[in-house]
Design an enzyme around this catalytic site. Sequence first.
Site, PDB file in Angstrom:
ATOM      1  NE  ARG A 242    -114.891  24.451 -16.502  1.00 32.09           N
ATOM      2  CZ  ARG A 242    -115.984  23.931 -16.277  1.00 32.09           C
ATOM      3  NH1 ARG A 242    -116.364  23.284 -15.545  1.00 32.09           N
ATOM      4  NH2 ARG A 242    -117.120  24.391 -17.199  1.00 32.09           N
TER       5      ARG A 242
ATOM      6  CE  LYS B 194    -123.752  20.644 -14.875  1.00 34.13           C
ATOM      7  NZ  LYS B 194    -124.483  21.292 -15.771  1.00 34.13           N
TER       8      LYS B 194
ATOM      9  CD  GLU C   4    -126.665  21.380 -20.648  1.00 36.81           C
ATOM     10  OE1 GLU C   4    -125.465  21.784 -21.026  1.00 36.81           O
ATOM     11  OE2 GLU C   4    -127.331  20.668 -21.284  1.00 36.81           O
TER      12      GLU C   4
HETATM   13  P1  ATP Z   1    -121.790  21.410 -18.858  1.00 35.93           P
HETATM   14  O1  ATP Z   1    -120.667  20.423 -19.384  1.00 35.93           O
HETATM   15  O2  ATP Z   1    -122.887  20.370 -18.642  1.00 35.93           O
HETATM   16  O3  ATP Z   1    -121.693  22.613 -19.659  1.00 35.93           O
HETATM   17  P2  ATP Z   1    -120.767  22.850 -16.600  1.00 35.93           P
HETATM   18  O4  ATP Z   1    -120.145  22.512 -15.430  1.00 35.93           O
HETATM   19  O5  ATP Z   1    -120.326  24.061 -17.578  1.00 35.93           O
HETATM   20  O6  ATP Z   1    -121.174  21.859 -17.429  1.00 35.93           O
HETATM   21  P3  ATP Z   1    -123.308  24.609 -16.552  1.00 35.93           P
HETATM   22  O7  ATP Z   1    -124.431  24.134 -16.015  1.00 35.93           O
HETATM   23  O8  ATP Z   1    -123.000  24.815 -18.034  1.00 35.93           O
HETATM   24  O9  ATP Z   1    -122.011  23.429 -16.166  1.00 35.93           O
HETATM   25  O10 ATP Z   1    -122.743  25.627 -15.565  1.00 35.93           O
HETATM   26  C1  ATP Z   1    -123.200  26.951 -15.370  1.00 35.93           C
HETATM   27  C2  ATP Z   1    -122.186  27.804 -15.218  1.00 35.93           C
HETATM   28  O11 ATP Z   1    -121.378  27.470 -14.111  1.00 35.93           O
HETATM   29  C3  ATP Z   1    -121.479  28.351 -16.053  1.00 35.93           C
HETATM   30  O12 ATP Z   1    -121.396  29.745 -16.341  1.00 35.93           O
HETATM   31  C4  ATP Z   1    -119.917  27.764 -15.885  1.00 35.93           C
HETATM   32  O13 ATP Z   1    -119.220  28.391 -16.802  1.00 35.93           O
HETATM   33  C5  ATP Z   1    -120.155  27.701 -14.445  1.00 35.93           C
HETATM   34  N1  ATP Z   1    -119.055  26.609 -13.896  1.00 35.93           N
HETATM   35  C6  ATP Z   1    -119.146  25.411 -14.065  1.00 35.93           C
HETATM   36  N2  ATP Z   1    -118.292  24.606 -13.459  1.00 35.93           N
HETATM   37  C7  ATP Z   1    -117.542  25.733 -13.041  1.00 35.93           C
HETATM   38  C8  ATP Z   1    -116.295  25.468 -12.218  1.00 35.93           C
HETATM   39  N3  ATP Z   1    -115.551  24.400 -11.939  1.00 35.93           N
HETATM   40  N4  ATP Z   1    -115.757  26.679 -11.759  1.00 35.93           N
HETATM   41  C9  ATP Z   1    -116.395  27.884 -12.004  1.00 35.93           C
HETATM   42  N5  ATP Z   1    -117.481  27.948 -12.800  1.00 35.93           N
HETATM   43  C10 ATP Z   1    -118.034  27.009 -13.011  1.00 35.93           C
END
Ligand code: ATP
Length: 575
Positions: free
Chosen positions: A275, A285, A49
């Site tokens: 994660r 974030k 996102e």
């Molecule tokens: P938001 O709360 O804004 O959704 P987010 O950390 O999930 O935050 P995204 O931009 O939706 O951010 O994440 C993009 C991809 O990265 C998603 O598939 C998410 O699952 C993965 N991702 C995000 N944070 C992690 C993490 N700490 N470890 C592994 N994968 C992650």
Amino acid sequence: MSEDNERANTADAKEENVKRTSNFIKEIINEDLRIGKNNGRVHTRFPPEPNGYLHIGHAKSICLNFGIAAEYNGLCNLRFDDTNPTKEDVEYVESIQDDVRWLGFDWDNRMYYASDYFEQLYEFAEMLIKAGKAYVCDLSPEQMREYRGTLKEPGRESPYRNRSAEENLDLFRRMRAGEFPDGARTLRAKIDMSSGNINLRDPVIYRIQRTHHHRTGDTWCIYPMYDFAHPLSDAIENITHSICTLEFENNRPLYDWFIENLPVKSRPRQIEFARLNLTYTVMSKRKLLELVQKGYVSGWDDPRMPTIAGLRRRGYTPEAIRDFSERIGVAKADSVVDVGLLEHCVREHLNKTALRRMAVLRPLKVVLVNYPEDRFEELETENNPEDPGAGKRAIPFSREIFIEEDDFREDPPKKFFRLAPGQEVRLKSAYIIKCLDVVKDSSGSIKELRCTYDPETKSGTGSERKVKGTLHWVSARHAVDAEVRLYDHLFLKPNPDDVPEGGDYKTNINPQSLIVLKGCKIEPSLREANAGDKFQFLRQGYFCTDLKDFTPEHPVFNRTVSLKDSWAKIEKKGE
Ligand code: ATP
Ligand code: MG
């Protein structure tokens, strides 16, 4: 800390993790391939996102998605999940592309936006309405919360749930046409208000929200919800395996419901993994944005940030980050990884690749009283003992040199093998010197040391006398002045959220996380450095020139990591 977290902090657990987990997603894919699913295709996507910069957790997801595609001769798309225009920005869209590319991955021409599908998603919504599977609801957000029920109690049906398809269609079209104020109505999927899974209790799929979108402008005043847009975007792109993080496990039935109830061409399969969390690091974030906005750091690319931009500026290499992602593997249970492992990975890569240089961070002048004043010589030293191909270079030597303040003690403890009155040390790739005298200024602080050098001990001549200590040094006359920024963990505690009740993670910020040293003396060959170059400063650690602030006139170096490898120690202990 949970038991799981503790286990993940030991080398053994990590080894086990790698073996056990690097296969769990691949096992699913192998099985799908075996039974002939998707005609043997493997197609993944990385769906950020654009509401912030990518961090090391995202890097894990990027390596996983692009890595799997590469391994199975498949494809991986980059897709911006831009369904929430209030928080999104073009700056983020651009930084995300830079970061994925920098990590070494390529989406060819397959860069998409969920907003590309807004029209198609709208049509899908109308289809659900016509099939009696979605309805326009007038409940306010508070009412909706009340009706939703709890984990223990079923929800109640909305009084608007049984509107006719015609009425719903009319209202939904008028929602799109902008006839109702923001938040006045929603479109909801008609699933099951008594489901044990709250996600299935008639989730909202469209909301009215007059927000300018960075791509679609003011075309839309209704926006699809993530839970609706995501599976359908996957299906539109013919994704086969939709890999996401564990918090979406309970959304999977909803994901599947949309796929099953709409005429999509492909049926992607959602697979969840844990994660990444790191010690001494915040990864949310929201928190990272707060640190930037409130000025706790200099920006998203501050070298203390766990963002990819920050790590890059800190001197991390894509190879090190990919290696790290590989080593941590993929697990089904949340854990916290020791940040020492990440540092270990970058040390390993830089040890092989970084040129060795001499830099004195806190200079103390040494005058070699028996070395002629007007003389200077060029000594030879290796660029990287780990890489014979890196060759050698010349370093100037003269009567006045700088050594590290710390390398001299007037009153040395036992086993202090550095310089002290009457004591000898070797200067790296040069001569053995002996300290005769300490010159102090009127306030009593040390101004310079007077030493002699032994001309018979020149390095590389075969006549080397042995002494215990070897120091790095720089010729005073030839030295270049530089600024060096020493970075440490941004947080004092392994878990930055470890605060007393009602406390704030920001109270755990490490006030010493950045120490700026000016007037450092670096060897003249570093004049040739370019922004982003990486070096090992002997005995000090790995450093890189700062991508933003470095100029040849004002060289600025960032310390990537010191040489002390806490992880290597853990690995040894585990043996
Ligand atoms: P938001 O709360 O804004 O959704 P987010 O950390 O999930 O935050 P995204 O931009 O939706 O951010 O994440 C993009 C991809 O990265 C998603 O598939 C998410 O699952 C993965 N991702 C995000 N944070 C992690 C993490 N700490 N470890 C592994 N994968 C992650
Ligand atoms: Mg997300």
